[in-house]
Design a protein around this motif. Sequence first.
Motif, PDB file in Angstrom:
ATOM      1  N   GLN A 111      86.763  54.441  53.162  1.00  0.00           N
ATOM      2  CA  GLN A 111      85.404  55.189  52.696  1.00  0.00           C
ATOM      3  C   GLN A 111      84.213  54.594  53.412  1.00  0.00           C
ATOM      4  OE1 GLN A 111      85.871  54.563  48.068  1.00  0.00           O
ATOM      5  NE2 GLN A 111      86.882  56.582  48.193  1.00  0.00           N
ATOM      6  N   HIS A 115      81.507  56.771  55.737  1.00  0.00           N
ATOM      7  CA  HIS A 115      80.166  56.513  55.340  1.00  0.00           C
ATOM      8  C   HIS A 115      79.490  56.019  56.470  1.00  0.00           C
ATOM      9  CE1 HIS A 115      76.479  56.360  52.764  1.00  0.00           C
ATOM     10  NE2 HIS A 115      76.250  55.034  53.087  1.00  0.00           N
ATOM     11  N   CYS A 118      79.195  58.774  58.995  1.00  0.00           N
ATOM     12  CA  CYS A 118      78.448  59.961  58.489  1.00  0.00           C
ATOM     13  C   CYS A 118      76.716  59.442  58.866  1.00  0.00           C
ATOM     14  CB  CYS A 118      78.518  60.375  56.905  1.00  0.00           C
ATOM     15  SG  CYS A 118      80.044  61.089  56.748  1.00  0.00           S
ATOM     16  N   ARG A 119      76.453  58.250  58.776  1.00  0.00           N
ATOM     17  CA  ARG A 119      75.308  57.504  59.061  1.00  0.00           C
ATOM     18  C   ARG A 119      74.884  58.005  60.537  1.00  0.00           C
ATOM     19  NH1 ARG A 119      75.896  52.779  55.801  1.00  0.00           N
ATOM     20  NH2 ARG A 119      75.775  51.904  57.550  1.00  0.00           N
TER      21      ARG A 119
END
Length: 188
Positions: A111, A115, A118-119
């Motif tokens: 996860q 994340h 994605c950033r």
Amino acid sequence: MSGGGTETPVGCEAAPGGGVKKKDSLGTAGSPAHLIIKDLGEIHSRLLDHRPVIQGETRYFVKEFEEKRGLREMRVLKNLKNMIHETNEHTLPKCREAMQDNLNEVLQRLQAANHSVCRLQQKEQEQKKLYSDHLLASENQHITQWEDFMREQHSKQAEVDEEHRKAMERLKEQYAEMEKDLAKFSTF
């Protein structure tokens, strides 16, 4: 010997009624010719007819092979049974515990990595957008500058053309006056 049919013993001929009738030339059953023929038959069967011996050896070999193979297969099956039992009793529970212990940690790491990715993607998209906006603005600025430059060049060209025209008119007037003056002096 072997042929499946009715054999006629050596020194005999088949009788028309299906029985065996001995030839008269061989003599009686105890005669030396009959004994020699009998001995020759025994020698022939011992030297050339090996079927009984081969069949016995074959049966012995098959029996030994099956016994040894059976024992070997029993040992292999017993070893497999022990390995399966050990795997089910010891290895599988340890693996299950380790998997359950580490699964939450792995999930959290995944996860966090997701994340972060994605950033990074969002930053990259923002940078691409800024770059494309900057590129578009720069292109528009260059187009505007080029148009201004071309207008300025046209106006300068017009000014230069006008100055050139005026200079040509002045020169024409000057040469016309010079010709008049020359014409006055040439009449002398």
